[in-house]
Design a protein around this motif. Sequence first.
Motif, mmCIF file in Angstrom:
data_model
loop_
_atom_site.group_PDB
_atom_site.id
_atom_site.type_symbol
_atom_site.label_atom_id
_atom_site.label_comp_id
_atom_site.label_asym_id
_atom_site.label_seq_id
_atom_site.Cartn_x
_atom_site.Cartn_y
_atom_site.Cartn_z
ATOM 1 N N ASN A 1 13.291 -5.009 5.375
ATOM 2 C CA ASN A 1 12.281 -5.931 5.392
ATOM 3 C C ASN A 1 10.989 -5.467 5.912
ATOM 4 N N PRO A 2 9.841 -5.349 5.364
ATOM 5 C CA PRO A 2 8.512 -4.941 6.039
ATOM 6 C C PRO A 2 7.953 -5.594 7.253
ATOM 7 N N ALA A 3 8.415 -7.159 7.338
ATOM 8 C CA ALA A 3 8.087 -7.790 8.169
ATOM 9 C C ALA A 3 8.998 -8.079 9.490
ATOM 10 N N GLU A 4 10.114 -7.305 9.327
ATOM 11 C CA GLU A 4 11.145 -7.652 10.653
ATOM 12 C C GLU A 4 11.339 -5.674 11.019
ATOM 13 N N GLU A 5 12.078 -5.930 12.261
ATOM 14 C CA GLU A 5 12.514 -4.725 12.761
ATOM 15 C C GLU A 5 13.333 -4.076 11.813
ATOM 16 N N PRO A 6 13.042 -2.910 11.950
ATOM 17 C CA PRO A 6 14.025 -2.282 10.755
ATOM 18 C C PRO A 6 15.535 -1.915 11.162
ATOM 19 N N LYS A 7 16.160 -1.851 9.819
ATOM 20 C CA LYS A 7 17.715 -1.651 9.946
ATOM 21 C C LYS A 7 18.145 -0.109 9.874
ATOM 22 N N PRO A 8 18.857 0.091 10.971
ATOM 23 C CA PRO A 8 19.269 1.568 11.130
ATOM 24 C C PRO A 8 19.968 2.196 9.838
ATOM 25 N N TYR A 9 19.742 3.377 9.423
ATOM 26 C CA TYR A 9 20.616 4.353 8.376
ATOM 27 C C TYR A 9 20.601 5.611 8.935
ATOM 28 N N PRO A 10 21.769 6.387 8.238
ATOM 29 C CA PRO A 10 21.677 7.697 8.504
ATOM 30 C C PRO A 10 20.581 8.518 8.242
ATOM 31 N N TRP A 11 20.449 9.631 8.298
ATOM 32 C CA TRP A 11 19.362 10.690 7.901
ATOM 33 C C TRP A 11 19.434 10.327 6.523
ATOM 34 N N HIS B 1 2.544 14.081 5.715
ATOM 35 C CA HIS B 1 1.721 12.998 5.974
ATOM 36 C C HIS B 1 2.532 11.979 6.040
ATOM 37 N N PHE B 2 2.646 11.296 7.408
ATOM 38 C CA PHE B 2 3.422 10.162 7.777
ATOM 39 C C PHE B 2 2.372 9.022 8.202
ATOM 40 N N ASN B 3 2.415 7.878 7.296
ATOM 41 C CA ASN B 3 1.238 7.049 7.321
ATOM 42 C C ASN B 3 1.941 5.694 7.003
ATOM 43 N N PRO B 4 1.501 4.569 7.590
ATOM 44 C CA PRO B 4 2.353 3.268 7.018
ATOM 45 C C PRO B 4 1.888 2.664 5.981
ATOM 46 N N TRP B 5 2.148 3.675 4.835
ATOM 47 C CA TRP B 5 1.988 3.038 3.322
ATOM 48 C C TRP B 5 2.876 1.740 3.275
ATOM 49 N N TRP B 6 4.244 1.894 3.603
ATOM 50 C CA TRP B 6 5.141 0.833 3.270
ATOM 51 C C TRP B 6 4.706 -0.798 4.269
ATOM 52 N N SER B 7 4.442 -0.397 5.289
ATOM 53 C CA SER B 7 4.097 -2.042 6.039
ATOM 54 C C SER B 7 3.304 -1.589 7.536
ATOM 55 N N MET B 8 2.437 -2.576 7.476
ATOM 56 C CA MET B 8 1.757 -2.564 8.722
ATOM 57 C C MET B 8 1.832 -4.010 9.368
ATOM 58 N N LYS B 9 2.991 -4.712 9.049
ATOM 59 C CA LYS B 9 3.191 -5.845 9.514
ATOM 60 C C LYS B 9 3.632 -5.826 11.032
ATOM 61 N N PRO B 10 2.981 -6.997 11.895
ATOM 62 C CA PRO B 10 3.211 -6.760 13.441
ATOM 63 C C PRO B 10 4.385 -6.477 13.864
ATOM 64 N N LYS B 11 5.426 -6.985 13.526
ATOM 65 C CA LYS B 11 6.860 -6.877 14.068
ATOM 66 C C LYS B 11 7.185 -5.682 13.782
ATOM 67 N N LEU B 12 7.282 -5.078 12.740
ATOM 68 C CA LEU B 12 7.780 -3.927 12.459
ATOM 69 C C LEU B 12 6.903 -2.691 13.065
ATOM 70 N N LEU B 13 5.416 -2.900 12.885
ATOM 71 C CA LEU B 13 4.720 -1.590 13.290
ATOM 72 C C LEU B 13 4.914 -1.573 15.031
ATOM 73 N N ALA B 14 4.869 -2.824 15.541
ATOM 74 C CA ALA B 14 5.170 -2.671 17.022
ATOM 75 C C ALA B 14 6.352 -1.928 17.184
ATOM 76 N N TRP B 15 7.549 -2.330 16.691
ATOM 77 C CA TRP B 15 8.882 -1.660 16.696
ATOM 78 C C TRP B 15 8.501 0.033 16.582
ATOM 79 N N GLN B 16 7.870 0.228 15.317
ATOM 80 C CA GLN B 16 7.670 1.823 15.329
ATOM 81 C C GLN B 16 7.013 2.315 16.433
ATOM 82 N N GLN B 17 6.067 1.622 16.763
ATOM 83 C CA GLN B 17 5.006 2.042 18.020
ATOM 84 C C GLN B 17 6.008 2.331 19.268
ATOM 85 N N GLU B 18 6.808 1.508 19.580
ATOM 86 C CA GLU B 18 7.850 1.581 20.596
ATOM 87 C C GLU B 18 8.927 2.449 20.768
ATOM 88 N N HIS B 19 9.460 2.865 19.277
ATOM 89 C CA HIS B 19 10.622 3.731 19.117
ATOM 90 C C HIS B 19 10.384 4.964 18.403
#
Length: 414
Positions: A133-143, A203-221
Amino acid sequence: MILGVLSSLSLFAADVSVMDFGAKADGKTDDTAAFQKALDHAAELSGATVVAPGGNYYFAGHLSVPGGVTLKGSWESVPSHNGLRNPGLPKPTDGGTTFLVTENVGTEEGAPFITLNNNSTLKGVVIFYPDQNPAEEPKPYPWTIAMRGKNPAVLEVELLNSYNGIDAAQNERHFIRDVQGQPLRRGIFVDNIVDIGRIENIHFNPWWSMKPKLLAWQQEHGEAFIIGRSDWQYMLNTFCFGYNIGYKFIHTKAGVCNGNFLGLGADDCFTAVVVEDSAPMALLISNGEFVSFHGPDPTMVDVKESNKGSVRFANCAFWGPCNQIAKIAGTGTVGFGDCTFVQWDHEKKGLPALRAESGTVLVRGCEFRENKVQVELGEKVRRAVIDGNVINGKARIVNHAGDRAQIANNAADQ
């Protein structure tokens, strides 16, 4: 005679289509078994290419690409799909070959979606996790991809929203080229490499989502590139945006890294480069551009107390606005040559651009473009050379290392 030879060769070089083994490409039917049958058949043909024509392939399981086999989609050049973020632009399911991955949602354990083996290749596909979900914290997956054996390759692939992207450990001579996307937790992990690996044009760029909750999680983890033991790793023209750490060099059970890193870029990462440890032969980082301006302590370079090796930055540019360009500790050597430093100490607390707590420090031929404290050497610094730099404003070099530091020939305005 010639026709006979060509006819014989064609038996080994023929492409194998997944459609001939029952793949539906309708985005609903599980195509895992059809793909694996096609891959195994290609292995029997002494390494044919398995072709997945344009379509949306749903996977409830995982794949293993046998040695000498290529799994190829329709993309001859890596695409980018930010249509989920920007309406009107292409979405990953609008065209080309897209793999929809669903296995092992909620856990990082389990088999990677695709495992590459000796001389096998993945090329020309988009990999998309539709249950994220691009608006939520991501769900874990394997590699998403694991590279094993000798000479595995990933070419022209989009990791649109992988949780863990490419595990490039436990192989020899991996080749990763032209990969884009927004891996959320980890981008590329390298470890236990005793023969040269190559990583180019990432090139790793937020093409998929820059929604606040998800991007904040990505910048923390999020960590874009994590590199452990690798002998003579080569990395060329790579970029990441919006991670906690852009490039992280670590000490694993296998050891540490030495290598040649040219054209690295990290934008809006809490810390652009973290060095936990490095080899005495050095991390050679040239022509890099690093930016940090968010987070609790935006810093471009953080060399940890655990570092015992050598790190050299040459012809790199650092800007923010940030707190500090670099924090240096450990017993190793850290050098900056012909680098440009801009926009540090943005809160005007008197912080230096470069703060060295310990180790050996070399700063030569650099340009400090702010009239602020340029360098501070701590009492535990073993040796330092601060020489031949150009300074805007007054020279402000704080030396607590005494005679162990040589400070000379720095050209300041005052």
